[in-house]
Design an enzyme around this catalytic site. Sequence first.
Site, PDB file in Angstrom:
ATOM      1  N   PHE A  11      48.064 -35.470  11.296  1.00 19.21           N
ATOM      2  CA  PHE A  11      46.672 -34.933  11.718  1.00 19.21           C
ATOM      3  C   PHE A  11      45.835 -35.972  12.288  1.00 19.21           C
ATOM      4  O   PHE A  11      45.568 -36.216  13.632  1.00 19.21           O
ATOM      5  CB  PHE A  11      46.088 -34.204  10.725  1.00 19.21           C
ATOM      6  N   ILE A  12      45.414 -36.996  11.514  1.00 19.46           N
ATOM      7  CA  ILE A  12      44.378 -37.942  11.885  1.00 19.46           C
ATOM      8  C   ILE A  12      45.085 -39.221  12.855  1.00 19.46           C
ATOM      9  O   ILE A  12      44.598 -39.432  13.690  1.00 19.46           O
ATOM     10  CB  ILE A  12      43.727 -38.520  10.357  1.00 19.46           C
ATOM     11  N   ASP A  31      56.368 -43.321  11.829  1.00 23.28           N
ATOM     12  CA  ASP A  31      56.019 -42.403  11.085  1.00 23.28           C
ATOM     13  C   ASP A  31      57.451 -41.670  10.459  1.00 23.28           C
ATOM     14  O   ASP A  31      58.584 -41.850  11.250  1.00 23.28           O
ATOM     15  CB  ASP A  31      55.588 -40.829  11.879  1.00 23.28           C
ATOM     16  N   GLU A  67      47.639 -44.920   8.316  1.00 21.44           N
ATOM     17  CA  GLU A  67      47.390 -43.110   7.912  1.00 21.44           C
ATOM     18  C   GLU A  67      48.473 -42.677   7.281  1.00 21.44           C
ATOM     19  O   GLU A  67      48.208 -41.614   6.357  1.00 21.44           O
ATOM     20  CB  GLU A  67      47.052 -42.404   9.039  1.00 21.44           C
ATOM     21  N   ASN A  84      55.613 -44.219  -2.548  1.00 23.55           N
ATOM     22  CA  ASN A  84      55.209 -44.007  -1.070  1.00 23.55           C
ATOM     23  C   ASN A  84      53.996 -44.501  -0.775  1.00 23.55           C
ATOM     24  O   ASN A  84      53.945 -45.002   0.442  1.00 23.55           O
ATOM     25  CB  ASN A  84      55.147 -42.429  -0.842  1.00 23.55           C
ATOM     26  N   SER A 108      40.605 -42.123   0.244  1.00 22.16           N
ATOM     27  CA  SER A 108      40.024 -40.733   0.061  1.00 22.16           C
ATOM     28  C   SER A 108      39.171 -40.664  -0.887  1.00 22.16           C
ATOM     29  O   SER A 108      38.950 -41.145  -1.687  1.00 22.16           O
ATOM     30  CB  SER A 108      41.515 -40.005  -0.415  1.00 22.16           C
ATOM     31  N   TYR A 131      47.696 -38.453  -6.757  1.00 28.91           N
ATOM     32  CA  TYR A 131      47.291 -38.760  -5.340  1.00 28.91           C
ATOM     33  C   TYR A 131      46.072 -39.621  -5.183  1.00 28.91           C
ATOM     34  O   TYR A 131      46.062 -40.767  -4.611  1.00 28.91           O
ATOM     35  CB  TYR A 131      47.191 -37.297  -4.642  1.00 28.91           C
ATOM     36  N   LYS A 169      49.792 -28.836   8.251  1.00 23.22           N
ATOM     37  CA  LYS A 169      49.427 -29.232   6.771  1.00 23.22           C
ATOM     38  C   LYS A 169      49.328 -27.831   5.914  1.00 23.22           C
ATOM     39  O   LYS A 169      49.342 -28.222   4.601  1.00 23.22           O
ATOM     40  CB  LYS A 169      48.105 -29.821   6.660  1.00 23.22           C
ATOM     41  N   LYS A 171      48.900 -25.224   3.260  1.00 20.16           N
ATOM     42  CA  LYS A 171      47.766 -25.126   2.231  1.00 20.16           C
ATOM     43  C   LYS A 171      47.035 -26.263   2.016  1.00 20.16           C
ATOM     44  O   LYS A 171      45.978 -26.562   1.427  1.00 20.16           O
ATOM     45  CB  LYS A 171      48.313 -24.463   1.038  1.00 20.16           C
ATOM     46  N   PHE A 192      37.760 -19.093  -4.241  1.00 20.32           N
ATOM     47  CA  PHE A 192      37.562 -19.267  -5.596  1.00 20.32           C
ATOM     48  C   PHE A 192      36.187 -18.570  -5.801  1.00 20.32           C
ATOM     49  O   PHE A 192      35.158 -18.985  -5.057  1.00 20.32           O
ATOM     50  CB  PHE A 192      37.814 -20.431  -6.174  1.00 20.32           C
ATOM     51  N   ARG A 199      31.664 -28.507   0.217  1.00 26.82           N
ATOM     52  CA  ARG A 199      32.571 -30.051   0.690  1.00 26.82           C
ATOM     53  C   ARG A 199      31.915 -30.436   1.740  1.00 26.82           C
ATOM     54  O   ARG A 199      31.132 -29.867   2.614  1.00 26.82           O
ATOM     55  CB  ARG A 199      33.872 -29.058   1.338  1.00 26.82           C
TER      56      ARG A 199
HETATM   57  N1  LIG Z   1      42.798 -35.028   6.172  1.00 25.71           N
HETATM   58  C1  LIG Z   1      42.067 -35.190   5.215  1.00 25.71           C
HETATM   59  O1  LIG Z   1      40.884 -34.651   5.042  1.00 25.71           O
HETATM   60  C2  LIG Z   1      42.000 -36.440   4.531  1.00 25.71           C
HETATM   61  C3  LIG Z   1      41.183 -36.661   3.393  1.00 25.71           C
HETATM   62  C4  LIG Z   1      41.369 -37.757   2.591  1.00 25.71           C
HETATM   63  C5  LIG Z   1      42.409 -38.750   3.049  1.00 25.71           C
HETATM   64  N2  LIG Z   1      43.146 -38.482   3.941  1.00 25.71           N
HETATM   65  C6  LIG Z   1      44.051 -39.618   4.287  1.00 25.71           C
HETATM   66  O2  LIG Z   1      44.344 -39.853   5.813  1.00 25.71           O
HETATM   67  C7  LIG Z   1      45.486 -39.919   6.001  1.00 25.71           C
HETATM   68  C8  LIG Z   1      45.986 -39.021   7.117  1.00 25.71           C
HETATM   69  O3  LIG Z   1      46.198 -37.775   6.491  1.00 25.71           O
HETATM   70  P1  LIG Z   1      46.431 -36.536   7.501  1.00 25.71           P
HETATM   71  O4  LIG Z   1      45.272 -35.501   7.007  1.00 25.71           O
HETATM   72  O5  LIG Z   1      46.529 -36.832   8.800  1.00 25.71           O
HETATM   73  O6  LIG Z   1      47.711 -35.962   6.799  1.00 25.71           O
HETATM   74  P2  LIG Z   1      49.183 -35.833   7.441  1.00 25.71           P
HETATM   75  O7  LIG Z   1      50.173 -35.193   6.320  1.00 25.71           O
HETATM   76  O8  LIG Z   1      49.034 -35.017   8.698  1.00 25.71           O
HETATM   77  O9  LIG Z   1      49.646 -37.156   7.898  1.00 25.71           O
HETATM   78  C9  LIG Z   1      50.418 -37.958   7.122  1.00 25.71           C
HETATM   79  C10 LIG Z   1      51.478 -38.707   7.922  1.00 25.71           C
HETATM   80  O10 LIG Z   1      52.051 -39.738   7.178  1.00 25.71           O
HETATM   81  C11 LIG Z   1      53.487 -39.571   7.400  1.00 25.71           C
HETATM   82  N3  LIG Z   1      54.235 -40.382   6.169  1.00 25.71           N
HETATM   83  C12 LIG Z   1      54.048 -39.913   4.810  1.00 25.71           C
HETATM   84  N4  LIG Z   1      54.674 -41.074   4.164  1.00 25.71           N
HETATM   85  C13 LIG Z   1      55.217 -41.894   5.250  1.00 25.71           C
HETATM   86  C14 LIG Z   1      55.826 -43.038   5.104  1.00 25.71           C
HETATM   87  N5  LIG Z   1      56.346 -43.585   3.966  1.00 25.71           N
HETATM   88  N6  LIG Z   1      56.233 -43.696   6.388  1.00 25.71           N
HETATM   89  C15 LIG Z   1      55.878 -43.313   7.269  1.00 25.71           C
HETATM   90  N7  LIG Z   1      55.151 -42.233   7.571  1.00 25.71           N
HETATM   91  C16 LIG Z   1      54.806 -41.540   6.352  1.00 25.71           C
HETATM   92  C17 LIG Z   1      53.962 -38.070   7.213  1.00 25.71           C
HETATM   93  O11 LIG Z   1      54.893 -37.849   7.943  1.00 25.71           O
HETATM   94  C18 LIG Z   1      52.666 -37.560   8.232  1.00 25.71           C
HETATM   95  O12 LIG Z   1      52.795 -37.477   9.550  1.00 25.71           O
HETATM   96  C19 LIG Z   1      46.454 -39.951   4.823  1.00 25.71           C
HETATM   97  O13 LIG Z   1      46.330 -41.398   4.169  1.00 25.71           O
HETATM   98  C20 LIG Z   1      45.595 -39.153   3.875  1.00 25.71           C
HETATM   99  O14 LIG Z   1      45.900 -39.462   2.570  1.00 25.71           O
HETATM  100  C21 LIG Z   1      43.112 -37.187   4.742  1.00 25.71           C
END
Ligand SMILES: NC(=O)c1ccc[n+]([C@@H]2O[C@H](COP(=O)([O-])OP(=O)(O)OC[C@H]3O[C@@H](n4cnc5c(N)ncnc54)[C@H](O)[C@@H]3O)[C@@H](O)[C@H]2O)c1
Length: 296
Positions: A11-12, A31, A67, A84, A108, A131, A169, A171, A192, A199
């Site tokens: 996503f991000i 990725d 990310e 990971n 996070s 996590y 993503k 849930k 809930f 949030r």
């Molecule tokens: N979306 C949110 O609200 C949120 C909140 C807090 C933190 N985060 C953090 O932001 C980052 C991005 O989150 P997101 O929401 O885009 O989630 P997401 O699951 O869409 O993206 C994570 C990506 O990382 C890839 N990935 C996982 N392990 C990997 C590895 N070892 N090597 C290569 N690729 C790998 C996944 O395939 C996925 O594309 C993450 O680090 C997440 O912990 C997100």
Amino acid sequence: MRILVTGGAGFIGSNLAKYLAAHGHKVVVLDDFSSGDFKNLVKFTGEVYTDRCENPPAGRFDAIFHEASITDTTVTDQWKMMQNNLERFRTILSWAMVWKARVVWASSAATYGNRPAPMRESDEPSPLNVYGYSKLAMERLAAKWHGDSHLPIIGLRYFNVYGPGEAHKGKFASMIYQLAQQMKAGKRPRIFHDGNQRRDFVWIDDVIQANVKSLEAEGCHILNVGSGVSESFNAIIAELNRVMHTNLQPEYIDNPYSFFQNHTEADIAAARTILGYSPNVGLVEGVRNYYGSGAM
Ligand SMILES: NC(=O)c1ccc[n+]([C@@H]2O[C@H](COP(=O)([O-])OP(=O)(O)OC[C@H]3O[C@@H](n4cnc5c(N)ncnc54)[C@H](O)[C@@H]3O)[C@@H](O)[C@H]2O)c1
């Protein structure tokens, strides 16, 4: 700049990769597609490497946006999570040391656990699951790495990010997205008891802004990235009803989770000062944009 975006199918990461490429940077996505979605990259024309952050892509990079992460917060296999998230971050940092690359990475708000809001970076960390702990261990590793490398490294503690590109993503997508799906299907949105959990929802473009501004920052920082205000789930449903022209009342259910953040809200003073970060999109505009984009 030549920039590596790990987690770039997510996503991000995918929003960031596309933004950076559109602004003249040479962007490479890395990725493992474990949770990301190829659909997020269809409009990204740069190079894509499929790897678990174990092998560096060819050539040197000026900056890394890390990310990549397990983002399923219910994973309880501690070995899997720590391998990971923490160990692959260690690998990424070893590449950055060789390349002399600056690093911006995703921490996070899960590091706070159930701390009282508003959450400040100086609060005692209190993660409620592995996590959140993995992100805390990454923050400590980042500080050590900066001490050794003297290179800039900025960790961003994202709050609840929402916007186009999160559909895969399930849930773990934002509550805004999930509630909208239920309501689009004509169902009463399930939340809930009593829907007054709050949030800090932050629109994806504001998260991109924080990342891009981090490219200019010096030193080693951990910074909250939220909107700076919190909204209740009841308020989200009211806003969704407004843009969707529906009148679906919430169905309240019991909370099965033993760990649950009841109120998250970022104090964003540090990001304002250090990055010049200033979130532009509030809930009303964000929900309208999102619905209007057709991605919700
Ligand atoms: N979306 C949110 O609200 C949120 C909140 C807090 C933190 N985060 C953090 O932001 C980052 C991005 O989150 P997101 O929401 O885009 O989630 P997401 O699951 O869409 O993206 C994570 C990506 O990382 C890839 N990935 C996982 N392990 C990997 C590895 N070892 N090597 C290569 N690729 C790998 C996944 O395939 C996925 O594309 C993450 O680090 C997440 O912990 C997100």
